[in-house]
Design a protein around this motif. Structure first.
Motif, PDB file in Angstrom:
ATOM      1  N   TYR A 170       0.742  -1.006   0.058  1.00  0.00           N
ATOM      2  CA  TYR A 170      -0.084   0.089   0.021  1.00  0.00           C
ATOM      3  C   TYR A 170       0.846   1.292   0.008  1.00  0.00           C
ATOM      4  N   TYR A 171       2.042   1.370   0.777  1.00  0.00           N
ATOM      5  CA  TYR A 171       2.652   2.566   0.934  1.00  0.00           C
ATOM      6  C   TYR A 171       4.135   2.404   0.482  1.00  0.00           C
ATOM      7  N   PHE A 206      -7.918   2.947   4.574  1.00  0.00           N
ATOM      8  CA  PHE A 206      -8.331   2.400   3.329  1.00  0.00           C
ATOM      9  C   PHE A 206      -9.189   1.183   3.885  1.00  0.00           C
ATOM     10  N   GLU A 207     -10.045   0.665   2.872  1.00  0.00           N
ATOM     11  CA  GLU A 207     -10.834  -0.737   3.292  1.00  0.00           C
ATOM     12  C   GLU A 207     -10.402  -1.611   1.974  1.00  0.00           C
ATOM     13  N   PHE A 235      -6.218 -17.169   0.557  1.00  0.00           N
ATOM     14  CA  PHE A 235      -6.916 -15.716   0.814  1.00  0.00           C
ATOM     15  C   PHE A 235      -5.838 -14.629   0.596  1.00  0.00           C
ATOM     16  N   LEU A 236      -6.284 -13.639  -0.321  1.00  0.00           N
ATOM     17  CA  LEU A 236      -5.609 -12.342  -0.391  1.00  0.00           C
ATOM     18  C   LEU A 236      -6.333 -11.185  -0.397  1.00  0.00           C
ATOM     19  N   PRO A 237      -5.844  -9.883  -0.182  1.00  0.00           N
ATOM     20  CA  PRO A 237      -6.870  -8.656  -0.225  1.00  0.00           C
ATOM     21  C   PRO A 237      -6.755  -8.480  -1.783  1.00  0.00           C
ATOM     22  N   ARG A 238      -7.884  -7.779  -2.149  1.00  0.00           N
ATOM     23  CA  ARG A 238      -8.291  -7.780  -3.466  1.00  0.00           C
ATOM     24  C   ARG A 238      -7.177  -6.815  -4.187  1.00  0.00           C
ATOM     25  N   SER A 239      -6.727  -5.873  -3.367  1.00  0.00           N
ATOM     26  CA  SER A 239      -5.686  -4.953  -3.926  1.00  0.00           C
ATOM     27  C   SER A 239      -4.281  -5.692  -4.309  1.00  0.00           C
ATOM     28  N   PHE A 290     -17.492 -12.570   1.126  1.00  0.00           N
ATOM     29  CA  PHE A 290     -15.899 -12.145   1.576  1.00  0.00           C
ATOM     30  C   PHE A 290     -15.984 -10.993   2.560  1.00  0.00           C
ATOM     31  N   PRO A 291     -15.186 -11.086   3.510  1.00  0.00           N
ATOM     32  CA  PRO A 291     -15.190 -10.031   4.486  1.00  0.00           C
ATOM     33  C   PRO A 291     -14.159  -8.683   4.041  1.00  0.00           C
ATOM     34  N   VAL A 292     -14.571  -7.508   4.489  1.00  0.00           N
ATOM     35  CA  VAL A 292     -13.810  -6.405   3.975  1.00  0.00           C
ATOM     36  C   VAL A 292     -13.143  -5.786   5.639  1.00  0.00           C
ATOM     37  N   THR A 293     -11.717  -5.527   5.283  1.00  0.00           N
ATOM     38  CA  THR A 293     -10.930  -4.894   6.474  1.00  0.00           C
ATOM     39  C   THR A 293     -10.877  -3.390   6.176  1.00  0.00           C
ATOM     40  N   ARG A 294     -10.648  -2.826   7.375  1.00  0.00           N
ATOM     41  CA  ARG A 294     -10.617  -1.338   7.221  1.00  0.00           C
ATOM     42  C   ARG A 294      -9.566  -1.001   8.023  1.00  0.00           C
TER      43      ARG A 294
END
Length: 293
Positions: free
Chosen positions: A102-103, A160-161, A231-235, A255-259
């Protein structure tokens, strides 16, 4: 209690042998023994159980260990902040995947814009330790966490989510259920809140995967090499989904959403290190948005 005593204590904790701890510290065994005895006198309780072969922590030693680690870390951090030639020093903590996926470009750009600001990133396994101790002690200026800490002295800003999805290098139209997660093809990684509770609602309590890692890059590499599904984050998965190196699979539950949130001590809001850390994350401190106190 002094720094050499803490260093001797932590070395014996790690090596579980006074002689080898002395070699590690480049001092005599008698010096290690003297430092431990002085430390035990200072805290008022024995910290180690010793016999001819083994060294183990007493209950007092077990309880003292995290405090010793924190005291030594605070001392080391204080030396860095006094280094000449630096305008500032910031320490940030969070999951390794956040910094890497992400960063990373934010970090590169920030370093180019602030060449005299030293930065340290801590990737953690035990997020509660990073929040409870290092953030509250002031060692970490800004921490990133998926399940935000609700404390009156901590401010949190929404970052972000991301949706956690099930993927594989092999396309499949099957609906994946509890049975599939007990197979040898499933690769597990514990993503942030609320993923653990969501996954447990499928597999039940006491679940033990046949393969588990805590490293997102290892997980991604295994999946790309066809080692199974996971499992992987969609991003993270998106570029590989786009070029059909990975495929999204269907699951029996949505699927769950993380924030993700950035957290800092509210009293340190105007501290230069906090301002710089939030600037790196591209979050204006004046923004109210989804931030709460």
């Amino acid at each position: 209690m002094d720094i050499p005593q803490l260093e001797a204590f932590l070395s014996v904790c790690k090596i579980r042998n006074f002689t080898r701890a002395a070699e590690y510290l480049h001092i005599s065994q008698s010096a290690v023994t003297a430092r431990i005895k002085a430390l035990e006198l200072s805290v008022g309780k024995p910290l180690f159980l010793r016999d001819n072969r083994n060294v183990s922590l007493t209950q007092a030693g077990i309880h003292f260990l995290p405090y010793a680690e924190r005291m030594l870390l605070l001392f080391e951090e204080s030396k860095v902040t006094l280094s000449e030639g630096l305008e500032n020093y910031i320490v940030m903590s969070g999951p390794g995947s956040v910094w890497h996926y992400y960063y990373l470009q934010h970090i590169v750009s920030f370093r180019q814009a602030h060449p005299k600001v030293a930065i340290k990133f801590l990737s953690y396994i035990d997020s509660s330790y990073m929040i409870r101790d290092l953030l509250l002690d002031g060692v970490v200026q800004v921490a990133i966490r998926y399940d935000p800490l609700d404390r009156p002295n901590v401010t949190k800003h929404f970052l972000f989510e991301d949706e956690i999805i099930l993927v594989s290098s092999q396309n499949s139209s099957n609906l994946f259920t509890k049975t599939d997660f007990f197979s040898g093809q499933y690769c597990h990684i514990e993503w942030g809140y609320p993923f653990p509770d969501w996954f447990r609602s499928i597999v039940g309590e006491g679940y033990l995967p046949t393969f588990e890692t805590d490293h997102s890059t290892i997980m991604l590499t295994l999946l790309l090499q066809g080692a199974g599904f996971g499992f992987l984050p969609r991003s993270i998965a998106k570029p590989f989904l786009d070029d059909h190196r990975l495929y999204e699979l269907r699951c029996e539950l949505p699927f769950p959403v993380t924030r993700a949130y950035a957290l800092y001590l509210t009293d340190n809001r105007d501290h230069p290190s906090v301002k710089l850390a939030m600037q790196l994350l591209d979050v204006p401190l004046a923004s109210t948005g989804d931030s709460t106190h």
